[in-house]
Structure formats: structure tokens, C-alpha cells
Design a protein around this motif. Structure first.
Motif, short mmCIF file in Angstrom:
data_model
loop_
_atom_site.label_atom_id
_atom_site.label_comp_id
_atom_site.label_asym_id
_atom_site.label_seq_id
_atom_site.Cartn_x
_atom_site.Cartn_y
_atom_site.Cartn_z
N ALA A 109 0.83 -1.21 0.00
CA ALA A 109 0.00 0.00 0.00
C ALA A 109 0.86 1.26 0.00
N GLN A 110 1.91 1.27 0.86
CA GLN A 110 2.78 2.44 0.92
C GLN A 110 3.59 2.60 -0.37
N LYS A 111 3.98 1.47 -0.96
CA LYS A 111 4.76 1.53 -2.19
C LYS A 111 3.94 2.08 -3.35
N MET A 112 2.66 1.75 -3.40
CA MET A 112 1.80 2.29 -4.45
C MET A 112 1.63 3.80 -4.29
N VAL A 113 1.49 4.26 -3.06
CA VAL A 113 1.37 5.70 -2.82
C VAL A 113 2.64 6.41 -3.29
N GLY A 114 3.80 5.84 -2.95
CA GLY A 114 5.06 6.43 -3.38
C GLY A 114 5.19 6.45 -4.89
N ALA A 115 4.73 5.38 -5.53
CA ALA A 115 4.78 5.30 -6.99
C ALA A 115 3.93 6.40 -7.62
N ARG A 116 2.72 6.58 -7.11
CA ARG A 116 1.82 7.60 -7.68
C ARG A 116 2.38 9.00 -7.45
N LYS A 117 2.95 9.24 -6.27
CA LYS A 117 3.54 10.55 -5.99
C LYS A 117 4.70 10.86 -6.92
N SER A 118 5.39 9.81 -7.38
CA SER A 118 6.54 10.02 -8.27
C SER A 118 6.10 10.26 -9.72
N GLY A 119 4.79 10.15 -9.98
CA GLY A 119 4.28 10.40 -11.31
C GLY A 119 3.99 9.16 -12.13
N ALA A 120 4.16 7.99 -11.53
CA ALA A 120 3.90 6.75 -12.27
C ALA A 120 2.40 6.56 -12.49
N SER A 121 2.05 6.02 -13.66
CA SER A 121 0.65 5.72 -13.97
C SER A 121 0.43 4.21 -14.08
N ILE A 122 1.52 3.44 -14.18
CA ILE A 122 1.47 1.98 -14.26
C ILE A 122 2.25 1.40 -13.09
N PHE A 123 1.69 0.37 -12.44
CA PHE A 123 2.38 -0.26 -11.32
C PHE A 123 2.42 -1.76 -11.54
N LEU A 124 3.62 -2.30 -11.77
CA LEU A 124 3.81 -3.74 -11.94
C LEU A 124 3.75 -4.41 -10.57
N THR A 125 2.81 -5.33 -10.42
CA THR A 125 2.47 -5.88 -9.12
C THR A 125 2.68 -7.38 -9.09
N PRO A 126 3.42 -7.92 -8.11
CA PRO A 126 3.54 -9.37 -8.00
C PRO A 126 2.15 -10.00 -7.91
N ALA A 127 1.95 -11.12 -8.58
CA ALA A 127 0.63 -11.76 -8.61
C ALA A 127 0.11 -12.03 -7.20
N ASP A 128 0.99 -12.43 -6.28
CA ASP A 128 0.56 -12.77 -4.93
C ASP A 128 0.22 -11.54 -4.09
N ASN A 129 0.50 -10.34 -4.59
CA ASN A 129 0.13 -9.11 -3.89
C ASN A 129 -1.12 -8.46 -4.47
N CYS A 130 -1.64 -9.02 -5.56
CA CYS A 130 -2.73 -8.36 -6.27
C CYS A 130 -3.97 -8.14 -5.41
N ALA A 131 -4.39 -9.17 -4.68
CA ALA A 131 -5.61 -9.06 -3.88
C ALA A 131 -5.50 -7.91 -2.88
N GLU A 132 -4.36 -7.80 -2.22
CA GLU A 132 -4.15 -6.72 -1.25
C GLU A 132 -4.05 -5.37 -1.94
N ALA A 133 -3.35 -5.34 -3.08
CA ALA A 133 -3.12 -4.08 -3.78
C ALA A 133 -4.41 -3.46 -4.30
N THR A 134 -5.34 -4.28 -4.79
CA THR A 134 -6.57 -3.74 -5.35
C THR A 134 -7.42 -3.02 -4.31
N LYS A 135 -7.21 -3.33 -3.03
CA LYS A 135 -7.99 -2.70 -1.96
C LYS A 135 -7.48 -1.31 -1.61
N ALA A 136 -6.26 -0.98 -2.05
CA ALA A 136 -5.66 0.30 -1.63
C ALA A 136 -5.02 1.07 -2.77
N VAL A 137 -5.38 0.73 -4.01
CA VAL A 137 -4.73 1.38 -5.15
C VAL A 137 -5.12 2.86 -5.23
#
Length: 348
Positions: free
Chosen positions: A285-313
């Protein structure tokens, strides 16, 4: 002033004083927040993150950024209750028990040292994975890290010995060496062929029975890679193995014509095996926030993190699922060209 009013005033003052004092008392929690991002095809402190020598490289554009998690607190510098409370109401950070980051019986300095070692190993694995993806051959060498005191290998095998063969069979990897030793009965000898100081030696080592009856000689080994050219990775103080996939993608981008990103700002995370398998990480969750703040629009996500990531993207960040390095390369090709499949993360 009446006695009742005075009593209430004094009681209120005491409650306030206790609240102020309590707010600044240390608590055994750690605050996790978005850390810095680094573009693996860019520079850190005016030095390229990835430098390749001895092989042709190609121009790159956009960004392939690794993301990190910063932490505040720990056994040596505990946060206060007020800091923890602020963290609990901030959706971009996480407050977790101290023991989830620092094991009670571990020295924080040891943990930091292990993170540094993990980062070094991750860089080697990332290079191996990138070369496998590009079908560039390299060799693997099994080396001796140490021998166990009181076991047969002590005084016979030495640190940094390169194990070439065991009982005449090529030592292709650590598993081959281990299985060759286990194939013996306790008390039998194992013939190690090693390179030591540039000289080839045959070393006979007796075996003993381990605590579970297994055959062993008492040697700790690790695989080291011999690549056909030099790959240097410079990331400053970043530690841990979670940047592996992004290192691999940066290496692939530099070693291939064309621009893997198509000029886009792409971020991602995930450990990497030499085979190219991408592994799950913590602090998504924190890594996605950092990615968006840096200007990224695409986030490559490990398959095993997908379920958690979709809840906080965060808004504006597209999650792309990556099971393997090859999957990530194909997804980036599809994003760049508009042709092909871009696997999306799905809620669990």
C-alpha cells in the motif's frame, strides 16, 4: 471558588497533564510510510543506477522505478503515542507492532546488515534473470561460505573455495553438491574438486550423520554467478530484495534496442529469482502511494500481492499483474504498442 469547582479544576488539570505526558510516552509500534523511488534506468547522485560494461547498450526513456517503504520507530528509537495516533488516522501509512519488523531477539544493526546482503543477492539474481530472459548464457559457481566448527569439512574446505565437482560430477549448483553428499552413507568419504587461489585441488572429506540422520560434511555454500560482462547497480541506502524485478527490467531495457517503457513512467515491485519468477513483498500500500507521488501511472504488481493491492490502489494508478519477468516484459510491450494482453490485478 467553591471546593467542588476547585476539585474539578484540579482534576481536569491532572487529566490534561497525564494526557500530555502519555502522548509522548514511547510505544512499541513502527510507522511505515511511502519511501523514495529510484528510476532504475536513471541516475542516483549523478551516477547511473545500472551501469553495463563490456556489452552494447541502447538508449532508454521514461522510468522503470523501484519503490521503497520508510519506517519510523524500532527498539533503538521508539515512537511516541501521539505519532502512532497520527499514523492510525493517515490512510497513506501503516502502524504495525514493532516485532513484525524487528524480531525481539535480533539486533537492529544485524537486520540492516541482512537487508544489505539481501539487496546484493537480489542484484545478482536480477542480472541472472535478465540474461535468462534475453537468452544470454552465463555460468554459476558454487563457493564455500564457511565450514562448521567440529565437522569434517573444517580444515579441509576453505572460505571462497570454488567447488568444481563432487565425486567427479560437475557441481552445477548448490543442490547438486548437497545431493551428492547425501547420496553417501555417514562415514564414507566425499571427493571435492575445488579451485583455491587459482589452483585446482582434490580434497577428500569424511561424512558424519546429522541430527536427523542425514549425511553431511558441515559446509555452508552459496552460488555465485560469472556473467559475460559487468553489471553494476548503484542504489545508495536502499536495502532488501523487493526491487529485484525492476532491476531486471532496467537491465533488459538497456540491453535491447527500442525503449521498453514507450516513454511512460512505470513503477513496480517484486523479488526475483534467476528463473524469472516474481515474488511477493511487504508494504504494498505504501509503495503504491510512493509510486503515484513520483508520477507513475502503471504499477507492476507481484501476482501474490494483487488481492491486497486492489484494496488500496491510489487514483490514477493502473495495476498490472506480473507472475514472471517474461510476463512483465510482454505487458510492457503490449502497453507500448497497443497490441497484446495486459494482465490486470483482480480483487481476491
Amino acid at each position: 471558588m467553591s471546593r467542588r469547582a476547585l476539585t474539578l479544576l484540579i482534576a481536569g488539570f491532572l487529566v490534561l497533564a497525564l494526557g500530555v505526558v502519555g502522548a509522548f510516552r514511547p510505544v512499541p509500534y513502527v510507522v511505515l510510510s511511502p519511501g523514495p523511488t529510484e528510476n532504475t534506468i536513471g541516475e542516483v547522485d549523478k551516477k547511473p543506477v545500472i551501469t553495463i560494461k563490456g556489452r552494447q547498450t541502447y538508449p532508454t526513456s521514461g522510468a522503470l522505478s523501484l519503490v521503497t517503504v520508510a519506517y519510523q520507530g524500532g527498539p533503538a528509537a521508539q515512537i511516541d503515542l501521539l505519532t502512532a495516533l497520527r499514523g492510525w488516522i493517515d490512510p497513506t501509512v501503516a502502524v504495525v507492532p514493532q516485532e513484525t519488523i524487528f524480531a525481539p531477539d535480533r539486533d537492529p544493526k544485524e537486520v540492516e546488515q541482512e537487508n544489505t546482503v539481501e539487496m546484493t543477492n537480489s542484484q545478482d539474481s536480477a542480472t541472472a534473470a535478465a540474461l535468462n530472459e534475453l537468452k544470454i548464457p552465463y555460468s554459476t559457481v558454487v563457493t564455500v561460505v564457511s565450514t562448521e566448527k567440529g565437522k569434517p569439512a573444517e580444515g579441509k574446505l576453505a572460505k571462497d573455495d570454488e567447488i568444481i565437482a563432487v565425486d567427479g560430477r560437475p557441481a552445477k549448483n548448490v543442490d547438486v553438491v548437497s545431493e551428492a553428499v547425501k547420496a553417501h552413507k555417514p562415514g564414507e568419504n566425499v571427493l571435492f574438486t575445488v579451485t583455491r587461489g587459482g589452483k585446482k585441488l582434490d580434497v577428500t572429506v569424511p561424512t558424519v550423520a546429522g541430527p536427523k540422520g542425514q549425511t553431511l560434511v558441515g559446509v555452508l555454500m552459496q552460488a555465485k554467478y560469472k556473467f559475460p560482462f559487468d553489471v553494476e547497480i548503484n542504489v545508495g541506502d536502499v536495502g532488501g530484495p523487493s526491487a529485484g524485478m525492476m532491476f531486471s527490467l532496467g537491465i533488459v531495457d538497456k540491453l535491447t534496442p527500442g525503449e521498453l517503457t514507450g516513454g511512460k513512467k512505470i513503477a513496480g515491485t517484486g523479488t526475483i529469482e534467476p528463473s524469472g519468477q516474481v515474488g511477493a513483498i511487504g508494504g504494498i500500500a505504501q509503495k503504491m502511494v510512493g509510486a503515484r507521488k513520483s508520477g507513475a501511472s502503471i504499477f507492476l504488481t507481484p501476482a501474490d500481492n494483487c488481492a491486497e493491492a486492489t484494496k488500496a490502489v491510489p487514483d490514477g494508478l493502473r495495476l498490472v499483474k506480473a507472475d514472471t519477468l517474461h510476463d512483465a516484459v510482454l505487458a510492457l510491450d503490449a502497453l507500448r504498442t497497443g497490441k497484446g494482453n495486459v494482465p490486470a490485478c483482480e480483487a481476491g
